[in-house]
Scaffold this active site. Structure first.
Site: not given
Length: 290
Positions: A97, A173, A241
């Site tokens: 990701t 995502k 994150k």
């Protein structure tokens, strides 16, 4: 024996993907900085690489399953990275990701070598990666998809073709993971509130799971939290994150929502509170301690 696949980064998700392919009869090469990870897969039949550049030329695909863009850069273009041996016609799967612009940059640099990129972030956790039921959000040209369809279908029972443009998988995502973060913080908040109101948090979660407040990540993480189980499956730093990247992508697109930025801030606060190395179920611990 099916074709050879190289997987760089065999942590929770990459390792589960490798185990899944090995169980299906694929030849798998693995590389990771953690000797225990590769040793476990070697026992299952994987071949071990010391560095990415040792990958076999006959691999039908090279899956990068590291944590972030910095690690991806090193795996692809570092001194002993894959770029040292990649040839025109090879295919790289980008599974971390990372920011859409990073995917686009990697794809452009790989294309200059004649190498195809499949933007393929994954979701669902290690158990679903191991049994092949995880989600893959795939963005790549149609011809590349058809070439890699057998591998993609072996990896994922929930395969989503997003577009032909690398970067769109990453965008999808980030949208998904921002909602996951929002749902997780929401579940942790209401169960912390339930405890403060004198309610039994476990019974409250029983109600939520059969009512309008239910979410998969809320149930999964809060069951662990209520049992005091914070052993890391997905560290707090991962959704920290991911939510940060999602908020950055939103702002770059001129969108400012009411929940995303605050959710990202909660994960950052949990990190600062010393919970970074725990499972992200520790968001409950963070909020309950207020």
């Amino acid at each position: 024996m099916r074709p050879t696949v190289t997987i760089i980064g065999v942590g929770n998700m990459g390792g589960a993907m490798a185990a899944n392919l090995l169980a299906q009869g694929w030849a798998v090469q693995v590389c990771d900085i953690d000797p225990a990870r590769v040793a476990d897969l070697e026992k299952k039949g994987a071949s071990v690489l010391a560095v990415p550049a040792q990958a076999a030329m006959n691999s039908i695909a090279f899956a990068v399953c590291v944590v972030d863009a910095v690690q991806t850069e090193e795996v692809l273009f570092g001194a002993q990275g894959l770029a040292c041996m990649l040839q025109p016609g090879h295919t790289v799967l980008l599974c971390p990701t990372i920011a859409p612009q990073d995917v686009e940059s990697f794809a452009t640099r790989l294309a200059a070598l004649g190498v195809h990129t499949v933007d393929a972030p994954m979701s669902g956790g290690p158990a679903r990666a191991r049994d092949g039921t995880m989600s893959l959000m795939v963005a790549c040209p149609a011809a590349v998809y058809e070439q890699q369809a057998g591998l993609l279908q072996a990896l994922s029972g929930k395969l989503f073709r997003i577009s032909e443009t690398p970067g769109d998988g990453a965008r999808t995502k980030l949208v998904n993971n921002l909602l996951a973060g929002i749902n997780l913080v929401g579940a942790a908040e209401v169960l912390a509130l339930a405890g403060r109101l004198g309610l039994d948090p476990e019974r409250t979660l029983d109600v939520i799971e059969q009512s309008s407040g239910q979410s998969w990540i809320g149930s999964d993480r809060m069951r662990r939290a209520l049992a005091g189980d914070y052993a890391p499956r997905a560290h707090v730093t991962l959704l920290e994150k991911d939510t940060r990247l999602a908020v950055e992508a939103a702002r770059a697109a001129g969108f400012e929502g009411p929940l995303g930025a605050r959710t990202s801030q909660v994960f950052a606060e949990a990190h600062e509170a010393g919970l970074a190395g725990l499972d992200d179920a520790a968001i409950f611990k963070h909020l309950a301690s207020r």
